[in-house]
Every structure is written in structure tokens, then in C-alpha cells.
Write an enzyme that holds these catalytic residues in place. Structure first.
Site, PDB file in Angstrom:
ATOM      1  N   ASP A  67       0.809  -1.216   0.000  1.00 25.09           N
ATOM      2  CA  ASP A  67       0.000   0.000   0.000  1.00 25.09           C
ATOM      3  C   ASP A  67       0.843   1.266   0.000  1.00 25.09           C
ATOM      4  O   ASP A  67       2.064   1.213   0.179  1.00 25.09           O
ATOM      5  CB  ASP A  67      -0.955   0.008   1.209  1.00 25.09           C
ATOM      6  CG  ASP A  67      -0.264  -0.369   2.516  1.00 25.09           C
ATOM      7  OD1 ASP A  67       0.978  -0.322   2.553  1.00 25.09           O
ATOM      8  OD2 ASP A  67      -0.965  -0.695   3.483  1.00 25.09           O
ATOM      9  N   ASN A 136      -7.497  -2.430  14.278  1.00 24.45           N
ATOM     10  CA  ASN A 136      -8.866  -2.803  13.911  1.00 24.45           C
ATOM     11  C   ASN A 136      -8.894  -4.017  12.972  1.00 24.45           C
ATOM     12  O   ASN A 136      -9.881  -4.247  12.281  1.00 24.45           O
ATOM     13  CB  ASN A 136      -9.587  -1.617  13.269  1.00 24.45           C
ATOM     14  CG  ASN A 136      -8.923  -1.181  11.962  1.00 24.45           C
ATOM     15  OD1 ASN A 136      -7.907  -1.756  11.547  1.00 24.45           O
ATOM     16  ND2 ASN A 136      -9.486  -0.184  11.305  1.00 24.45           N
ATOM     17  N   HIS A 138      -7.202  -4.471  10.233  1.00 25.76           N
ATOM     18  CA  HIS A 138      -6.990  -4.255   8.793  1.00 25.76           C
ATOM     19  C   HIS A 138      -5.690  -4.920   8.351  1.00 25.76           C
ATOM     20  O   HIS A 138      -4.755  -5.068   9.135  1.00 25.76           O
ATOM     21  CB  HIS A 138      -7.058  -2.772   8.409  1.00 25.76           C
ATOM     22  CG  HIS A 138      -5.905  -1.905   8.802  1.00 25.76           C
ATOM     23  ND1 HIS A 138      -6.065  -0.635   9.305  1.00 25.76           N
ATOM     24  CD2 HIS A 138      -4.555  -2.094   8.746  1.00 25.76           C
ATOM     25  CE1 HIS A 138      -4.881  -0.100   9.539  1.00 25.76           C
ATOM     26  NE2 HIS A 138      -3.954  -0.965   9.216  1.00 25.76           N
ATOM     27  N   GLU A 143      -9.741  -1.764   5.343  1.00 23.97           N
ATOM     28  CA  GLU A 143     -10.405  -1.458   6.606  1.00 23.97           C
ATOM     29  C   GLU A 143     -11.654  -2.330   6.783  1.00 23.97           C
ATOM     30  O   GLU A 143     -12.185  -2.852   5.800  1.00 23.97           O
ATOM     31  CB  GLU A 143     -10.837   0.023   6.609  1.00 23.97           C
ATOM     32  CG  GLU A 143      -9.700   1.022   6.414  1.00 23.97           C
ATOM     33  CD  GLU A 143      -8.869   1.246   7.678  1.00 23.97           C
ATOM     34  OE1 GLU A 143      -8.770   0.315   8.522  1.00 23.97           O
ATOM     35  OE2 GLU A 143      -8.310   2.340   7.816  1.00 23.97           O
TER      36      GLU A 143
HETATM   37  C1  GLP Z   1      -0.493   0.559   8.508  1.00 27.35           C
HETATM   38  C2  GLP Z   1      -0.172  -0.307   7.285  1.00 27.35           C
HETATM   39  C3  GLP Z   1      -0.408  -1.770   7.580  1.00 27.35           C
HETATM   40  C4  GLP Z   1       0.237  -2.146   8.900  1.00 27.35           C
HETATM   41  C5  GLP Z   1      -0.385  -1.342  10.002  1.00 27.35           C
HETATM   42  C6  GLP Z   1       0.150  -1.695  11.385  1.00 27.35           C
HETATM   43  O1  GLP Z   1      -1.819   0.888   8.603  1.00 27.35           O
HETATM   44  N1  GLP Z   1      -0.927   0.054   6.137  1.00 27.35           N
HETATM   45  O2  GLP Z   1       0.126  -2.547   6.511  1.00 27.35           O
HETATM   46  O3  GLP Z   1       0.066  -3.522   9.138  1.00 27.35           O
HETATM   47  O4  GLP Z   1      -0.078   0.023   9.742  1.00 27.35           O
HETATM   48  O5  GLP Z   1       1.314  -0.965  11.645  1.00 27.35           O
HETATM   49  P1  GLP Z   1       2.287  -1.212  12.860  1.00 27.35           P
HETATM   50  O6  GLP Z   1       3.108  -2.388  12.483  1.00 27.35           O
HETATM   51  O7  GLP Z   1       3.110   0.042  12.929  1.00 27.35           O
HETATM   52  O8  GLP Z   1       1.458  -1.425  14.056  1.00 27.35           O
END
Ligand code: GLP
Length: 256
Positions: A67, A136, A138, A143
């Protein structure tokens, strides 16, 4: 689904790098699906170390990132282009032309989404997709919603996601409201999926993934239907799971 519970973030990162590293050793021209966020940073550090020690060679590897924020310049230090360069690509020998990240600045964004999925398919498909998970549940930026979105698409970010990611920006106002993300379908086509989760704030999302029903309200729950998923958790992320939950998965392992 196989669940591996590690003692801490360090052993989780090492285990994840060993799995991705062995994929590259067994198939030097592997197609990797890569993730951003703080969780995979330790895995990237371990992969860089393995590369520096001569254990793995990325010369034939291709990568596709999950993404990118919509309309955020790639030289913005919060863009996922910047993140991947800083944390991984600048330190290993993946040829630049083999690196793919959705272009959130594309003038024809719908076409960009279609061609992103086409490039993945034309490359032969992702051999191993690394995922983090949002608070959440995702995955990528898919989402919780009313249906599983199949292909790469533009998504409006949940306020809870913007708030969670605001820690990287100067203020909440600076966090983009939209992103381009591989869809659940694009992710699901991967031959193998590696989901990493660390910390107490991920425990509920992990519990919902493993325990509940498959529903687009819990995007990660779709992984229960995939034939080859490994979830690597640290103790805190696994803290809400119990013996009954482990019965619903195929395999379970604890590593130091
Ligand atoms: C973002 C990314 C996700 C990732 C999530 C969790 O939203 N788009 O791919 O898994 O963050 O991030 P973290 O690893 O910093 O908790």
C-alpha cells in the site's frame, strides 16, 4: 493456519527473516509481497544482516508493496516509498526496476490500480506476502467494511487508523485521509502469507482473526480460509488466545 508464538519482538523478527530468507535461498527469483509499519522493521534488519553475511542474494528478487498513502509525495518521509528505501531497499541489492509500490500520485488512479494487479499476475504471483495488522484488524489498508474488496483500490482510512498512524506525523491533520492498497483478493492470491503481530494493542485483532467468523468487519479473518498462512506473534499479541483457539488452527509452535 500455523501460529508461532515467540518470546519477544526480537525472536519474532528473527523467525520472520528466517522464513523469508529461506524462501529466497530456495527460489532466488522469488516474488515478495512487502509491508510497512513498525512491526516488520526488525525483520528487515535481520534480512539486511543475512544479506551482508552473504547468506542471501536479492539480485533476482522482485517485490510488490501492499500500500501507499494517496497523494503523498514519495519524498515525504512518511510515504511508504521513503519508508521502504530507508528500512530495506537502500541496504540490499534488489534491482530498482524489480521494486513495485502503488503510485498514490498517479493521475489515472483507477488505471494504476488495475495495472498494479496485472503486474503482480504477470510476474507469476506473490510467493510470500508479509503482513502486519492494524488495531482494527486491517491488512494492507483494507479497513473493516461490508464486503471483501478484491483488487487494488483507493480506500478512505478509518479515523482509528489515522489516529494510530498519527504517531509518525507532526499532527493528526497531516495524516492522509486516503490510501491505495492491494485488495483482499490480491493478498489472498499469494502462495504463502506471513502475518506478524507484536504488542498488547494487537491482541484483540489477533483474537478476532483466529477465533471469530470470517467477516469483512474483521478483514484479517479471511486468512483462516487461506491454505498457507503463518502467523508469528510475540507473547503480548497472543495474550488473548487460549487452548480452544489453537484447536481451530492446524499447527502451533512456541519458540524462544
Ligand atoms: C499501517 C499499514 C499496515 C500495517 C499497520 C500496522 O496501517 N498500512 O500494513 O500492518 O499500519 O502498523 P504497525 O506495524 O506500525 O502497528
Amino acid at each position: 493456519m500455523r501460529i508461532i508464538v515467540c518470546e519477544n519482538y526480537e525472536s519474532l523478527s528473527k523467525k520472520a527473516a528466517q522464513i523469508v530468507g529461506s524462501q529466497i535461498i530456495l527460489k532466488p527469483n522469488s516474488i515478495l509481497g512487502l509491508a510497512t509499519g513498525s512491526t516488520p522493521v526488525g525483520m528487515y534488519k535481520n534480512l539486511i544482516k543475512m544479506y551482508e553475511e552473504g547468506l542471501i542474494d536479492f539480485a533476482k528478487v522482485k517485490t510488490f508493496n501492499l500500500d501507499e498513502y494517496y497523494k503523498l509525495p514519495v519524498d515525504n518521509i512518511q510515504s511508504y516509498h521513503y519508508f521502504m528505501d530507508e528500512n530495506f531497499f537502500n541496504h540490499v541489492n534488489i534491482p530498482r526496476e524489480n521494486i513495485h509500490i502503488p503510485d498514490g500520485l498517479a493521475s489515472d488512479i483507477e488505471n494504476e490500480c488495475i495495472s498494479y494487479d496485472e503486474s503482480i499476475n504477470n510476474s507469476g504471483g506473490i510467493d510470500i506476502q508479509v503482513l502486519g495488522i492494524g488495531n482494527n484488524a486491517h491488512i494492507g489498508f483494507n479497513e473493516p467494511t461490508i464486503n471483501f474488496n478484491k483488487g487494488t483500490h483507493v480506500v478512505t482510512l478509518d479515523e482509528s487508523t489515522r489516529e494510530a498512524n498519527a504517531r509518525f506525523f507532526n499532527s493528526l491533520d497531516e495524516v492522509p485521509t486516503k490510501a491505495v492498497t492491494m485488495g483482499i483478493g490480491s493478498i489472498f492470491k499469494s502462495k504463502k502469507i506471513l502475518l506478524l503481530a507484536s504488542g498488547k494493542n494487537k491482541a484483540k485483532a489477533i483474537y478476532d482473526t483466529v477465533h471469530g467468523q470470517v467477516t469483512p468487519q474483521v478483514p484479517s479473518s479471511i486468512l483462516l480460509l487461506h491454505h498457507d498462512v503463518i502467523m508469528i506473534l510475540d507473547k503480548e499479541a497472543s495474550s488473548l488466545l487460549n487452548e480452544d483457539d489453537y484447536e481451530s488452527v492446524n499447527d502451533y509452535e512456541k519458540v524462544k
